[in-house]
Design a protein around this motif. Structure first.
Motif, PDB file in Angstrom:
ATOM      1  N   VAL A   1      -1.388   3.737  -3.139  1.00 34.39           N
ATOM      2  CA  VAL A   1      -0.435   2.473  -3.230  1.00 34.39           C
ATOM      3  C   VAL A   1      -1.384   1.717  -4.066  1.00 34.39           C
ATOM      4  CG1 VAL A   1      -0.969   2.436  -0.435  1.00 34.39           C
ATOM      5  CG2 VAL A   1       1.070   1.588  -1.687  1.00 34.39           C
ATOM      6  N   ALA A   2      -0.519   0.574  -4.327  1.00 30.78           N
ATOM      7  CA  ALA A   2      -1.145  -0.872  -5.089  1.00 30.78           C
ATOM      8  C   ALA A   2      -0.589  -1.553  -4.575  1.00 30.78           C
ATOM      9  CB  ALA A   2      -2.135  -0.912  -5.768  1.00 30.78           C
ATOM     10  N   VAL A   3      -0.176  -3.068  -4.534  1.00 30.49           N
ATOM     11  CA  VAL A   3       0.409  -3.911  -4.532  1.00 30.49           C
ATOM     12  C   VAL A   3      -0.340  -4.961  -5.721  1.00 30.49           C
ATOM     13  CG1 VAL A   3       1.574  -5.879  -3.464  1.00 30.49           C
ATOM     14  CG2 VAL A   3       1.627  -3.809  -2.463  1.00 30.49           C
ATOM     15  N   ASP A   4       0.694  -6.143  -6.955  1.00 31.02           N
ATOM     16  CA  ASP A   4      -0.107  -6.481  -7.950  1.00 31.02           C
ATOM     17  C   ASP A   4      -0.726  -7.198  -6.401  1.00 31.02           C
ATOM     18  OD1 ASP A   4      -0.697  -7.984 -10.250  1.00 31.02           O
ATOM     19  OD2 ASP A   4      -0.283  -8.970  -9.577  1.00 31.02           O
ATOM     20  N   GLN A   5      -1.974  -8.060  -7.032  1.00 30.15           N
ATOM     21  CA  GLN A   5      -2.236  -9.279  -6.249  1.00 30.15           C
ATOM     22  C   GLN A   5      -1.832 -10.889  -6.066  1.00 30.15           C
ATOM     23  OE1 GLN A   5      -6.082  -8.918  -8.883  1.00 30.15           O
ATOM     24  NE2 GLN A   5      -7.675  -8.907  -6.858  1.00 30.15           N
ATOM     25  N   SER A   6      -0.723 -10.834  -6.531  1.00 24.00           N
ATOM     26  CA  SER A   6       0.052 -11.745  -6.469  1.00 24.00           C
ATOM     27  C   SER A   6       0.556 -12.305  -5.137  1.00 24.00           C
ATOM     28  CB  SER A   6       0.712 -12.435  -8.043  1.00 24.00           C
ATOM     29  OG  SER A   6       1.563 -11.505  -7.977  1.00 24.00           O
ATOM     30  N   CYS A   7       0.883 -11.194  -4.625  1.00 28.56           N
ATOM     31  CA  CYS A   7       2.666 -11.171  -4.245  1.00 28.56           C
ATOM     32  C   CYS A   7       1.368  -9.943  -2.931  1.00 28.56           C
ATOM     33  CB  CYS A   7       3.462 -10.766  -4.409  1.00 28.56           C
ATOM     34  SG  CYS A   7       3.603  -8.838  -5.660  1.00 28.56           S
ATOM     35  N   GLN A   8      -0.347  -9.819  -2.731  1.00 25.41           N
ATOM     36  CA  GLN A   8      -0.493  -8.978  -1.192  1.00 25.41           C
ATOM     37  C   GLN A   8      -0.368  -9.530  -0.179  1.00 25.41           C
ATOM     38  OE1 GLN A   8      -4.219  -7.621  -2.929  1.00 25.41           O
ATOM     39  NE2 GLN A   8      -4.219  -6.154  -4.088  1.00 25.41           N
ATOM     40  N   GLY A   9      -0.121  -8.906   0.669  1.00 23.39           N
ATOM     41  CA  GLY A   9      -0.167  -9.479   2.054  1.00 23.39           C
ATOM     42  C   GLY A   9       1.237 -10.170   2.372  1.00 23.39           C
ATOM     43  N   ASN A  10       2.434 -10.239   1.913  1.00 24.94           N
ATOM     44  CA  ASN A  10       3.748 -10.779   2.018  1.00 24.94           C
ATOM     45  C   ASN A  10       4.997  -9.071   2.741  1.00 24.94           C
ATOM     46  OD1 ASN A  10       3.852 -13.338   1.203  1.00 24.94           O
ATOM     47  ND2 ASN A  10       3.169 -11.960  -0.595  1.00 24.94           N
ATOM     48  N   GLY A  11       4.116  -7.629   2.636  1.00 27.40           N
ATOM     49  CA  GLY A  11       5.063  -6.493   3.283  1.00 27.40           C
ATOM     50  C   GLY A  11       4.913  -6.242   1.775  1.00 27.40           C
ATOM     51  N   ILE A  12       5.042  -5.803   0.551  1.00 25.52           N
ATOM     52  CA  ILE A  12       5.652  -5.484  -0.042  1.00 25.52           C
ATOM     53  C   ILE A  12       4.836  -3.791  -0.019  1.00 25.52           C
ATOM     54  CG2 ILE A  12       5.260  -4.717  -2.285  1.00 25.52           C
ATOM     55  CD1 ILE A  12       6.123  -7.630  -2.923  1.00 25.52           C
ATOM     56  N   GLY A  13       3.713  -4.112   0.380  1.00 22.05           N
ATOM     57  CA  GLY A  13       2.929  -2.345   0.282  1.00 22.05           C
ATOM     58  C   GLY A  13       3.311  -1.720   1.286  1.00 22.05           C
ATOM     59  N   THR A  14       3.926  -2.717   3.285  1.00 17.14           N
ATOM     60  CA  THR A  14       4.333  -1.766   4.236  1.00 17.14           C
ATOM     61  C   THR A  14       5.777  -0.920   3.237  1.00 17.14           C
ATOM     62  OG1 THR A  14       3.568  -3.508   5.824  1.00 17.14           O
ATOM     63  CG2 THR A  14       5.249  -2.411   6.656  1.00 17.14           C
ATOM     64  N   ALA A  15       6.708  -2.169   2.834  1.00 19.18           N
ATOM     65  CA  ALA A  15       7.716  -1.679   2.302  1.00 19.18           C
ATOM     66  C   ALA A  15       7.787  -0.003   1.822  1.00 19.18           C
ATOM     67  CB  ALA A  15       8.448  -2.934   1.420  1.00 19.18           C
ATOM     68  N   LEU A  16       6.866  -0.201   0.520  1.00 15.25           N
ATOM     69  CA  LEU A  16       6.312   0.961  -0.540  1.00 15.25           C
ATOM     70  C   LEU A  16       6.108   2.206   0.833  1.00 15.25           C
ATOM     71  CD1 LEU A  16       4.586  -0.686  -2.563  1.00 15.25           C
ATOM     72  CD2 LEU A  16       6.321   0.783  -3.812  1.00 15.25           C
ATOM     73  N   MET A  17       5.725   2.221   1.420  1.00 11.24           N
ATOM     74  CA  MET A  17       4.879   2.897   2.284  1.00 11.24           C
ATOM     75  C   MET A  17       6.328   3.285   2.933  1.00 11.24           C
ATOM     76  SD  MET A  17       1.611   4.070   1.990  1.00 11.24           S
ATOM     77  CE  MET A  17       1.695   4.853   3.361  1.00 11.24           C
ATOM     78  N   ILE A  18       7.116   3.336   3.603  1.00  9.49           N
ATOM     79  CA  ILE A  18       7.891   3.470   4.537  1.00  9.49           C
ATOM     80  C   ILE A  18       8.776   4.038   3.744  1.00  9.49           C
ATOM     81  CG2 ILE A  18      10.162   2.154   5.564  1.00  9.49           C
ATOM     82  CD1 ILE A  18       8.556  -0.106   7.057  1.00  9.49           C
ATOM     83  N   HIS A  19       9.074   3.594   1.891  1.00  7.90           N
ATOM     84  CA  HIS A  19       9.841   4.607   1.498  1.00  7.90           C
ATOM     85  C   HIS A  19       8.985   5.233   1.025  1.00  7.90           C
ATOM     86  CE1 HIS A  19      11.721   5.058  -2.879  1.00  7.90           C
ATOM     87  NE2 HIS A  19      12.834   3.797  -2.225  1.00  7.90           N
ATOM     88  N   ALA A  20       7.842   5.864   1.156  1.00  9.97           N
ATOM     89  CA  ALA A  20       7.255   7.070   0.320  1.00  9.97           C
ATOM     90  C   ALA A  20       7.487   7.695   2.185  1.00  9.97           C
ATOM     91  CB  ALA A  20       5.710   6.359   0.728  1.00  9.97           C
TER      92      ALA A  20
END
Ligand SMILES: CC(C)(COP(=O)(O)OP(=O)(O)OC[C@H]1O[C@@H](n2cnc3c(N)ncnc32)[C@H](O)[C@@H]1OP(=O)(O)O)[C@@H](O)C(=O)NCCC(=O)NCCS
Length: 180
Positions: free
Chosen positions: A96-115
């Protein structure tokens, strides 16, 4: 950033621009940019991508990768239950990975919930007891701790196997309870 829509969909070349993606860890970026198409063609993985546009090609903001997997009952006795099965079916989160420009904005959490939701759906179709992952350890203890904290917040815990020190799991029963 927080006001931008976020769509999570299966990777499609026509929709997801990977060219500028960088999560800060070159092997993951390389995997995303050059290996996934073949692995998808070979039915080895599914790749899910977060982007801000679902109708037009737009930059990938993050992604995750799933495949089916199994662990031995000895490796994960807490997942074997009371059955005598030698192996326990699971879903493996490859990356799981998020582009550096938008880390820390909840995208990783949203991806994990989807997974996690996908893992629950898979368990309804074929039976699987957990979602499993290996926390990336690149030698930076602080980054490792942050990753572990990220997964713990989502309910993951260490399997506790000395040979796979950084392996974590979330049982499907706990996943269902946490998303209820
Ligand atoms: C780990 C990662 C997927 C989290 O995605 P995100 O969108 O930044 O995460 P969220 O905004 O939903 O949640 C924030 C939490 O993620 C973790 N996190 C955020 N940036 C991180 C980074 N650069 N490295 C490690 N963990 C990070 C932290 O636990 C953070 O909580 P904190 O701000 O209280 O420390 C993302 O930071 C990333 O792609 N890191 C580089 C690649 C990587 O480490 N992948 C995981 C391999 S196991």
């Amino acid at each position: 950033m927080a006001d931008q829509p976020l769509f999570i969909a299966k990777f499609e070349k026509a929709l997801h621009d990977r060219s500028a993606f960088s999560c800060g860890f070159a092997p993951i970026d390389g995997f995303f940019k050059s290996s996934i198409s073949q692995q998808i063609k070979d039915n080895l993985v599914t790749v899910w991508v977060a982007s801000e546009d679902i109708a037009n090609k737009s930059p990938a903001k993050g992604f995750y990768v799933l495949n089916v997997h199994s662990v031995t009952a000895a490796e994960a006795p807490q997942l074997a239950g009371r059955s005598n099965r030698p192996t326990v079916p699971a879903v493996y989160l490859n990356a799981v990975a998020v582009d550096q420009s938008c880390q820390g904005n909840g995208i990783g959490t949203a991806l994990m919930i989807h997974a996690i939701q996908n893992a629950i759906d898979i368990s309804e179709l074929a039976g699987c007891a957990a979602i499993i992952l290996d926390v990336l350890n690149d030698g930076d203890q602080n980054a490792l701790n942050r990753r572990v904290a990220f997964y713990k917040k989502l309910g993951f815990d260490f399997i506790g196997n000395a040979e796979q020190e950084h392996r974590m799991f979330l049982s499907i029963n706990d996943a269902k309870a946490s998303l209820r």
